[in-house]
Scaffold this motif. Structure first.
Motif, PDB file in Angstrom:
ATOM      1  N   TYR A 157       5.775 -26.331  95.307  1.00 12.85           N
ATOM      2  CA  TYR A 157       7.172 -26.726  95.470  1.00 12.85           C
ATOM      3  C   TYR A 157       7.694 -26.218  96.803  1.00 12.85           C
ATOM      4  N   GLU A 158       8.757 -26.883  97.268  1.00 15.45           N
ATOM      5  CA  GLU A 158       9.371 -26.458  98.523  1.00 15.45           C
ATOM      6  C   GLU A 158      10.884 -26.495  98.386  1.00 15.45           C
ATOM      7  N   SER A 159      11.518 -25.564  99.060  1.00 14.99           N
ATOM      8  CA  SER A 159      12.968 -25.527  99.147  1.00 14.99           C
ATOM      9  C   SER A 159      13.314 -25.149 100.579  1.00 14.99           C
ATOM     10  N   VAL A 160      14.184 -25.924 101.210  1.00 10.62           N
ATOM     11  CA  VAL A 160      14.605 -25.614 102.578  1.00 10.62           C
ATOM     12  C   VAL A 160      16.128 -25.718 102.632  1.00 10.62           C
ATOM     13  N   PHE A 161      16.770 -24.666 103.088  1.00 15.60           N
ATOM     14  CA  PHE A 161      18.206 -24.757 103.305  1.00 15.60           C
ATOM     15  C   PHE A 161      18.607 -23.882 104.481  1.00 15.60           C
ATOM     16  N   THR A 162      19.748 -24.208 105.065  1.00 19.18           N
ATOM     17  CA  THR A 162      20.222 -23.501 106.247  1.00 19.18           C
ATOM     18  C   THR A 162      21.531 -22.807 105.913  1.00 19.18           C
ATOM     19  N   GLU A 163      21.638 -21.558 106.335  1.00 17.02           N
ATOM     20  CA  GLU A 163      22.899 -20.840 106.174  1.00 17.02           C
ATOM     21  C   GLU A 163      23.090 -19.906 107.358  1.00 17.02           C
ATOM     22  N   PHE A 171      12.051 -19.293  87.460  1.00 18.89           N
ATOM     23  CA  PHE A 171      11.894 -20.309  88.498  1.00 18.89           C
ATOM     24  C   PHE A 171      12.623 -21.595  88.123  1.00 18.89           C
ATOM     25  N   GLU A 172      12.529 -21.979  86.859  1.00 16.87           N
ATOM     26  CA  GLU A 172      13.163 -23.233  86.420  1.00 16.87           C
ATOM     27  C   GLU A 172      14.681 -23.190  86.579  1.00 16.87           C
ATOM     28  N   GLU A 173      15.242 -21.992  86.643  1.00 15.38           N
ATOM     29  CA  GLU A 173      16.696 -21.856  86.815  1.00 15.38           C
ATOM     30  C   GLU A 173      17.124 -21.928  88.280  1.00 15.38           C
ATOM     31  N   LEU A 174      16.161 -21.863  89.200  1.00 14.52           N
ATOM     32  CA  LEU A 174      16.501 -21.914  90.628  1.00 14.52           C
ATOM     33  C   LEU A 174      16.789 -23.344  91.054  1.00 14.52           C
ATOM     34  N   PRO A 175      17.821 -23.533  91.885  1.00 17.39           N
ATOM     35  CA  PRO A 175      18.098 -24.880  92.390  1.00 17.39           C
ATOM     36  C   PRO A 175      17.241 -25.197  93.620  1.00 17.39           C
ATOM     37  N   TYR A 176      17.262 -26.430  94.032  1.00 17.54           N
ATOM     38  CA  TYR A 176      16.739 -26.900  95.327  1.00 17.54           C
ATOM     39  C   TYR A 176      15.227 -27.100  95.418  1.00 17.54           C
ATOM     40  N   PHE A 177      14.439 -26.603  94.503  1.00 14.34           N
ATOM     41  CA  PHE A 177      12.996 -26.768  94.653  1.00 14.34           C
ATOM     42  C   PHE A 177      12.576 -28.171  94.252  1.00 14.34           C
ATOM     43  N   LYS A 178      11.688 -28.762  95.071  1.00 16.73           N
ATOM     44  CA  LYS A 178      11.123 -30.057  94.699  1.00 16.73           C
ATOM     45  C   LYS A 178       9.606 -29.991  94.813  1.00 16.73           C
ATOM     46  N   LEU A 179       8.943 -30.716  93.933  1.00 18.91           N
ATOM     47  CA  LEU A 179       7.489 -30.763  93.943  1.00 18.91           C
ATOM     48  C   LEU A 179       7.042 -31.535  95.181  1.00 18.91           C
ATOM     49  N   ILE A 180       6.176 -30.926  96.018  1.00 18.43           N
ATOM     50  CA  ILE A 180       5.730 -31.624  97.231  1.00 18.43           C
ATOM     51  C   ILE A 180       4.269 -32.047  97.158  1.00 18.43           C
ATOM     52  N   THR A 181       3.451 -31.326  96.402  1.00 21.78           N
ATOM     53  CA  THR A 181       2.034 -31.674  96.320  1.00 21.78           C
ATOM     54  C   THR A 181       1.389 -30.845  95.225  1.00 21.78           C
ATOM     55  N   ARG A 182       0.105 -31.026  95.064  1.00 24.24           N
ATOM     56  CA  ARG A 182      -0.702 -30.121  94.239  1.00 24.24           C
ATOM     57  C   ARG A 182      -1.823 -29.633  95.135  1.00 24.24           C
ATOM     58  N   LEU A 188       0.789 -25.213 108.959  1.00 27.34           N
ATOM     59  CA  LEU A 188       0.321 -24.371 107.865  1.00 27.34           C
ATOM     60  C   LEU A 188       0.628 -25.024 106.514  1.00 27.34           C
ATOM     61  N   VAL A 189       1.801 -25.593 106.370  1.00 24.92           N
ATOM     62  CA  VAL A 189       2.162 -26.252 105.108  1.00 24.92           C
ATOM     63  C   VAL A 189       1.234 -27.443 104.850  1.00 24.92           C
ATOM     64  N   LYS A 190       0.807 -28.127 105.911  1.00 17.14           N
ATOM     65  CA  LYS A 190      -0.083 -29.289 105.753  1.00 17.14           C
ATOM     66  C   LYS A 190      -1.422 -28.915 105.126  1.00 17.14           C
ATOM     67  N   VAL A 191      -1.823 -27.644 105.261  1.00 13.52           N
ATOM     68  CA  VAL A 191      -3.078 -27.162 104.661  1.00 13.52           C
ATOM     69  C   VAL A 191      -3.060 -27.383 103.143  1.00 13.52           C
ATOM     70  N   LEU A 192      -1.877 -27.325 102.539  1.00 10.95           N
ATOM     71  CA  LEU A 192      -1.764 -27.422 101.090  1.00 10.95           C
ATOM     72  C   LEU A 192      -1.987 -28.838 100.567  1.00 10.95           C
ATOM     73  N   TYR A 193      -1.809 -29.832 101.431  1.00 11.58           N
ATOM     74  CA  TYR A 193      -1.979 -31.220 101.002  1.00 11.58           C
ATOM     75  C   TYR A 193      -3.461 -31.558 100.982  1.00 11.58           C
ATOM     76  N   LEU A 194      -3.932 -31.988  99.828  1.00  7.81           N
ATOM     77  CA  LEU A 194      -5.352 -32.318  99.694  1.00  7.81           C
ATOM     78  C   LEU A 194      -5.593 -33.744 100.170  1.00  7.81           C
ATOM     79  N   GLU A 195      -6.670 -33.915 100.920  1.00 11.46           N
ATOM     80  CA  GLU A 195      -7.045 -35.262 101.349  1.00 11.46           C
ATOM     81  C   GLU A 195      -7.565 -36.005 100.131  1.00 11.46           C
ATOM     82  N   LYS A 196      -7.196 -37.265 100.011  1.00 16.58           N
ATOM     83  CA  LYS A 196      -7.727 -38.047  98.903  1.00 16.58           C
ATOM     84  C   LYS A 196      -9.245 -38.155  99.083  1.00 16.58           C
ATOM     85  N   SER A 197      -9.957 -37.741  98.066  1.00 17.72           N
ATOM     86  CA  SER A 197     -11.409 -37.700  98.207  1.00 17.72           C
ATOM     87  C   SER A 197     -12.015 -39.093  98.039  1.00 17.72           C
TER      88      SER A 197
END
Length: 129
Positions: A23-29, A72-83, A115-124
């Motif tokens: 999951y990923e969450s990005v916000f600016t403050e 974790f389920e109570e935290l806002p803003y997280f979205k599933l980005i990959t497995r 670095l985040v791209k490392v987490l995305y698996l190439e379709k085999s």
């Protein structure tokens, strides 16, 4: 658009290796970007969250926190980005440690993105596992 729903019970596999949701969450403050990357691990059942604080492209602060799935389920803003697989997560964590030292004094926007791209698996394709 129809997105297949993923339940926490269904196990996905990549080349015979179990994958875990990321999951990923990005916000600016106040001029800082807080970027969080989280992985859900089954044993022990917990969420590992890697938190990056970035100001003007420079990684100012980095830490890891662990939460229960319920917290974790109570935290806002997280979205599933990959497995991803645990081996890819290990590469991500090791790269993160190197970047956190390297980027204390210079802008590292592209390094963090790569670095985040490392987490995305190439379709085999057949025969590539």
């Amino acid at each position: 658009e129809d997105v297949p729903s993923q339940t926490f019970d269904n196990k996905d596999y990549f080349c015979g290796k179990e994958t875990f949701p990321v999951y990923e969450s990005v916000f600016t403050e106040e001029g800082e970007t807080i970027r969080k990357i989280a992985i859900e691990i089954e044993k022990p059942p917990q969420i590992e969250i890697h938190v990056w604080t970035i100001r003007k492209g420079i990684l100012r602060h980095f830490y890891v926190e662990k939460l229960s799935k319920r917290e974790f389920e109570e935290l806002p803003y997280f979205k599933l980005i990959t497995r991803t697989t645990l081996s890819q997560w290990k590469i991500f964590s090791e790269g993160e440690a190197q970047i956190s030292q390297m980027c204390e004094s210079r802008v590292c926007r592209t390094e963090l993105e790569d670095l985040v791209k490392v987490l995305y698996l190439e379709k085999s394709e057949k025969g590539h596992c």
